[in-house]
Scaffold this motif. Structure first.
Motif, PDB file in Angstrom:
ATOM      1  N   ALA A  67       0.892  -1.413  -0.005  1.00  0.00           N
ATOM      2  CA  ALA A  67       0.012  -0.121  -0.066  1.00  0.00           C
ATOM      3  C   ALA A  67       0.847   1.120   0.064  1.00  0.00           C
ATOM      4  O   ALA A  67       0.576   2.094  -0.651  1.00  0.00           O
ATOM      5  CB  ALA A  67      -1.135  -0.101   1.345  1.00  0.00           C
ATOM      6  N   LEU A  68       2.132   1.249   0.785  1.00  0.00           N
ATOM      7  CA  LEU A  68       2.714   2.352   0.968  1.00  0.00           C
ATOM      8  C   LEU A  68       3.469   2.572  -0.507  1.00  0.00           C
ATOM      9  O   LEU A  68       3.503   3.842  -1.049  1.00  0.00           O
ATOM     10  CB  LEU A  68       3.823   2.027   1.861  1.00  0.00           C
ATOM     11  CG  LEU A  68       3.741   2.240   3.140  1.00  0.00           C
ATOM     12  CD1 LEU A  68       4.944   1.734   4.213  1.00  0.00           C
ATOM     13  CD2 LEU A  68       3.149   3.810   3.558  1.00  0.00           C
ATOM     14  N   ASP A  71       0.899   4.248  -2.816  1.00  0.00           N
ATOM     15  CA  ASP A  71       0.590   5.549  -2.343  1.00  0.00           C
ATOM     16  C   ASP A  71       1.647   6.336  -2.741  1.00  0.00           C
ATOM     17  O   ASP A  71       1.374   7.522  -3.332  1.00  0.00           O
ATOM     18  CB  ASP A  71       0.760   5.476  -0.812  1.00  0.00           C
ATOM     19  CG  ASP A  71      -0.081   6.750  -0.139  1.00  0.00           C
ATOM     20  OD1 ASP A  71      -0.362   7.483  -0.948  1.00  0.00           O
ATOM     21  OD2 ASP A  71      -0.286   6.856   1.102  1.00  0.00           O
ATOM     22  N   THR A  74       1.309   7.506  -6.598  1.00  0.00           N
ATOM     23  CA  THR A  74       0.318   8.308  -6.797  1.00  0.00           C
ATOM     24  C   THR A  74       0.831   9.745  -6.635  1.00  0.00           C
ATOM     25  O   THR A  74       0.216  10.704  -7.251  1.00  0.00           O
ATOM     26  CB  THR A  74      -1.085   8.181  -5.928  1.00  0.00           C
ATOM     27  OG1 THR A  74      -0.638   8.482  -4.411  1.00  0.00           O
ATOM     28  CG2 THR A  74      -1.683   6.933  -5.802  1.00  0.00           C
ATOM     29  N   GLU A  75       1.739   9.819  -5.954  1.00  0.00           N
ATOM     30  CA  GLU A  75       2.366  11.221  -5.627  1.00  0.00           C
ATOM     31  C   GLU A  75       3.482  11.782  -6.867  1.00  0.00           C
ATOM     32  O   GLU A  75       3.749  12.625  -7.035  1.00  0.00           O
ATOM     33  CB  GLU A  75       2.975  11.094  -4.476  1.00  0.00           C
ATOM     34  CG  GLU A  75       2.085  11.318  -3.332  1.00  0.00           C
ATOM     35  CD  GLU A  75       1.417  12.565  -3.244  1.00  0.00           C
ATOM     36  OE1 GLU A  75       1.696  13.687  -3.299  1.00  0.00           O
ATOM     37  OE2 GLU A  75      -0.121  12.574  -3.388  1.00  0.00           O
ATOM     38  N   ILE A 287       3.085   9.633   3.056  1.00  0.00           N
ATOM     39  CA  ILE A 287       2.576   8.406   2.646  1.00  0.00           C
ATOM     40  C   ILE A 287       2.346   7.616   3.910  1.00  0.00           C
ATOM     41  O   ILE A 287       3.020   7.758   4.998  1.00  0.00           O
ATOM     42  CB  ILE A 287       3.186   7.571   1.611  1.00  0.00           C
ATOM     43  CG1 ILE A 287       4.660   7.119   2.146  1.00  0.00           C
ATOM     44  CG2 ILE A 287       3.286   8.345   0.325  1.00  0.00           C
ATOM     45  CD1 ILE A 287       5.285   6.341   1.077  1.00  0.00           C
ATOM     46  N   ARG A 306      -4.424  11.490   4.557  1.00  0.00           N
ATOM     47  CA  ARG A 306      -4.703  10.266   4.098  1.00  0.00           C
ATOM     48  C   ARG A 306      -5.463   9.580   5.277  1.00  0.00           C
ATOM     49  O   ARG A 306      -5.686  10.036   6.462  1.00  0.00           O
ATOM     50  CB  ARG A 306      -3.419   9.269   4.095  1.00  0.00           C
ATOM     51  CG  ARG A 306      -2.764   9.019   2.721  1.00  0.00           C
ATOM     52  CD  ARG A 306      -1.959  10.087   2.312  1.00  0.00           C
ATOM     53  NE  ARG A 306      -1.318   9.895   1.066  1.00  0.00           N
ATOM     54  CZ  ARG A 306      -0.808  10.625   0.144  1.00  0.00           C
ATOM     55  NH1 ARG A 306      -1.097  12.222   0.651  1.00  0.00           N
ATOM     56  NH2 ARG A 306      -0.632  10.569  -0.778  1.00  0.00           N
ATOM     57  N   TYR A 313      -6.931   2.540   5.452  1.00  0.00           N
ATOM     58  CA  TYR A 313      -5.775   3.097   4.629  1.00  0.00           C
ATOM     59  C   TYR A 313      -5.871   1.964   3.668  1.00  0.00           C
ATOM     60  O   TYR A 313      -5.622   2.260   2.204  1.00  0.00           O
ATOM     61  CB  TYR A 313      -4.665   3.440   5.585  1.00  0.00           C
ATOM     62  CG  TYR A 313      -3.605   3.882   4.360  1.00  0.00           C
ATOM     63  CD1 TYR A 313      -3.157   4.878   3.918  1.00  0.00           C
ATOM     64  CD2 TYR A 313      -2.487   2.738   4.327  1.00  0.00           C
ATOM     65  CE1 TYR A 313      -2.016   5.070   2.885  1.00  0.00           C
ATOM     66  CE2 TYR A 313      -1.523   2.894   3.540  1.00  0.00           C
ATOM     67  CZ  TYR A 313      -1.244   4.021   2.803  1.00  0.00           C
ATOM     68  OH  TYR A 313      -0.065   4.292   2.126  1.00  0.00           O
ATOM     69  N   MET A 317      -6.227   2.100  -0.660  1.00  0.00           N
ATOM     70  CA  MET A 317      -5.609   2.049  -1.557  1.00  0.00           C
ATOM     71  C   MET A 317      -5.734   0.648  -2.552  1.00  0.00           C
ATOM     72  O   MET A 317      -5.383   0.846  -3.658  1.00  0.00           O
ATOM     73  CB  MET A 317      -3.991   1.831  -0.904  1.00  0.00           C
ATOM     74  CG  MET A 317      -3.490   2.956  -0.162  1.00  0.00           C
ATOM     75  SD  MET A 317      -3.485   4.547  -1.408  1.00  0.00           S
ATOM     76  CE  MET A 317      -2.537   3.745  -2.762  1.00  0.00           C
ATOM     77  N   ASN A 322      -6.217   5.374  -4.115  1.00  0.00           N
ATOM     78  CA  ASN A 322      -5.585   6.246  -3.236  1.00  0.00           C
ATOM     79  C   ASN A 322      -6.427   6.352  -1.831  1.00  0.00           C
ATOM     80  O   ASN A 322      -7.572   5.749  -1.801  1.00  0.00           O
ATOM     81  CB  ASN A 322      -5.683   7.803  -4.012  1.00  0.00           C
ATOM     82  CG  ASN A 322      -7.374   8.464  -3.902  1.00  0.00           C
ATOM     83  OD1 ASN A 322      -7.572   8.670  -2.955  1.00  0.00           O
ATOM     84  ND2 ASN A 322      -7.812   8.421  -4.917  1.00  0.00           N
ATOM     85  N   ALA A 323      -5.846   6.742  -0.796  1.00  0.00           N
ATOM     86  CA  ALA A 323      -6.430   6.861   0.405  1.00  0.00           C
ATOM     87  C   ALA A 323      -6.642   8.359   1.033  1.00  0.00           C
ATOM     88  O   ALA A 323      -6.590   8.425   2.273  1.00  0.00           O
ATOM     89  CB  ALA A 323      -5.347   6.228   1.418  1.00  0.00           C
ATOM     90  N   LEU A 324      -6.785   9.325  -0.103  1.00  0.00           N
ATOM     91  CA  LEU A 324      -6.927  10.696   0.473  1.00  0.00           C
ATOM     92  C   LEU A 324      -8.336  10.770   1.221  1.00  0.00           C
ATOM     93  O   LEU A 324      -9.302  10.405   0.664  1.00  0.00           O
ATOM     94  CB  LEU A 324      -6.775  11.504  -0.808  1.00  0.00           C
ATOM     95  CG  LEU A 324      -5.404  11.760  -1.293  1.00  0.00           C
ATOM     96  CD1 LEU A 324      -5.554  12.453  -2.592  1.00  0.00           C
ATOM     97  CD2 LEU A 324      -4.319  12.158  -0.452  1.00  0.00           C
TER      98      LEU A 324
END
Length: 404
Positions: A67-68, A71, A74-75, A287, A306, A313, A317, A322-324
């Motif tokens: 997941a990290l 994440d 996505t950035e 993240i 997040r 979280y 993801m 995404n987890a925003l």
């Protein structure tokens, strides 16, 4: 005196250059939730029961690392072409990760992000989760700085703070860390339940005996939504806390440590690069569960948050990519306070020009606050510096609030 023009808020910031960029990674699990802690941490079960030293029972390491990495991806479009000059893995207790897991995570980051050659990579660790073999593995994975949550060396104090380690384990953890890492920070608290002046002195003298390059020394506070907030212990009074602080500040300075931030002390050229970037209003990708991020663009500054709970979280993801839970542009009205909230923590302050460089706003935006703070003796009169006086550092909250 500082510029006294009437403040004029620009419609939007205009940055001539982007600030340095860091990466923060949040690890949300702990062996035990401390009664004073208001960080996003979640207690896990049976962490010590597994005989396989390379695994961390109680949480799904593989799933969280996956997941990290997703994440971070996505950035990437938001920071394309920019170098990352520091990484900080905080928590929680990141040292609960396996060495293999840490290596997988850092390898994935290197494959996706351009790291500066001397990138500072910090991991937080608690003495109760320190193992020599694991620390060697973390160092091999690329960790070059460790921050140990010592808090105190006295068993009674550690018990009162709900810590899982004792004084001897704390000392052994420091010795192991010094064997494996280029830089080691010790977190120490003062103003502890029933703490005396002599007990506080003993803690600092023990910490100084290890000659680590960096120390954090901060006052225990009763944060909302913690066990201590609901069931407060007996803490020293304000005069006693002031005496402890002044005594130990003299000991730290006498041992060659310079106070460069409200709670941070370092030997020459050993300041924490990552935290300096926060305090100078730099940018950072955030993240992990509950992580916050700040990214600047030529015409705006953005913030993200997040999902806080680790399960929520990871599910976000996996299902949405995404987890925003929040993504916003910081308004020109809010930027001055956010800038001052950080930079005024630094004992040297920042050059006045940094305000415009990092916010994209003219300095006269905050002229009224600057003049009021100078008149009250909370801000240095040097027109080329934004710097708290000794009185300003003592009443930092009051100083910062003048820019709300």
């Amino acid at each position: 005196m500082h510029n006294t023009l009437n403040p004029v808020l620009a419609n939007q910031p205009k940055l001539t250059a982007l600030p340095p960029l860091s990466l923060y990674i949040h690890f949300p699990w702990c062996e035990k939730k401390c009664p004073y802690c208001d960080f996003n941490s979640h207690q896990i079960k049976d962490v010590r029961s597994n005989s396989d030293k390379n695994k961390s029972p109680g949480f799904d390491e593989e799933r969280y690392i996956k997941a990290l990495i997703a994440d971070l991806e996505t950035e990437l479009p938001r920071i394309w072409g920019r170098q990352v000059h520091s990484i900080f893995i905080g928590g929680g207790t990141p040292s609960l990760l396996s060495a293999n897991g840490m290596n997988e995570l850092l390898s994935a980051i290197r494959a996706r992000v351009n790291l500066e050659p001397d990138c500072e990579i910090t991991m937080e660790a608690n003495p109760g989760s320190v193992e020599a073999e694991k620390f060697a593995g973390f160092a091999n994975a690329g960790i070059n700085r460790v921050s140990l949550g010592i808090q105190s060396f006295q068993d009674a104090q550690l018990k009162a703070l709900g810590r899982i380690h004792n004084g001897e384990e704390a000392k052994r953890a420091i010795e192991i860390a010094l064997e494996h890492f280029k830089s080691v920070n010790l977190d120490l608290m003062f103003g502890l339940p029933n703490q005396t002046l002599d007990a506080a002195r003993s803690d600092i003298e023990t910490a100084l005996s290890f000659k680590t390059p960096h120390l954090s020394f901060y006052n225990l506070t009763l944060e909302p939504n913690t066990y201590f907030a609901n069931f407060p212990p007996k803490l020293p009074n304000e005069d006693e806390i002031d005496a402890i602080f002044e005594q130990n500040l003299a000991l730290l300075e006498g041992a060659g440590y310079r106070r460069y931030e409200i709670s941070a002390y370092a030997r020459k050229d050993q300041e924490c690069k990552h935290n300096l970037n926060y305090w100078r209003f730099g940018d950072y990708i955030g993240i992990g569960a509950g992580a916050h991020g700040k990214i600047s663009f030529p015409d705006k500054i953005t913030r993200q948050v997040r999902e806080r709970h680790p399960e929520a979280y990871m599910q976000a993801m996996e299902s949405k990519g995404n987890a925003l839970i929040e993504a916003k542009e910081v308004s020109a009205k809010d930027l001055p306070f956010e800038f001052m909230l950080n930079t005024l923590r630094l004992t040297d302050g920042v050059d006045t020009i940094t305000f415009s460089e990092r916010t994209g706003l003219p300095l006269n935006t905050v002229s009224r606050g600057l003049d009021a703070a100078c008149k009250k003796g909370l801000l240095d009169l040097n027109p080329n510096k934004l710097k708290a006086t000794k009185q300003g550092l003592r009443y930092l909250n009051n100083l910062q609030e003048m820019f709300l």
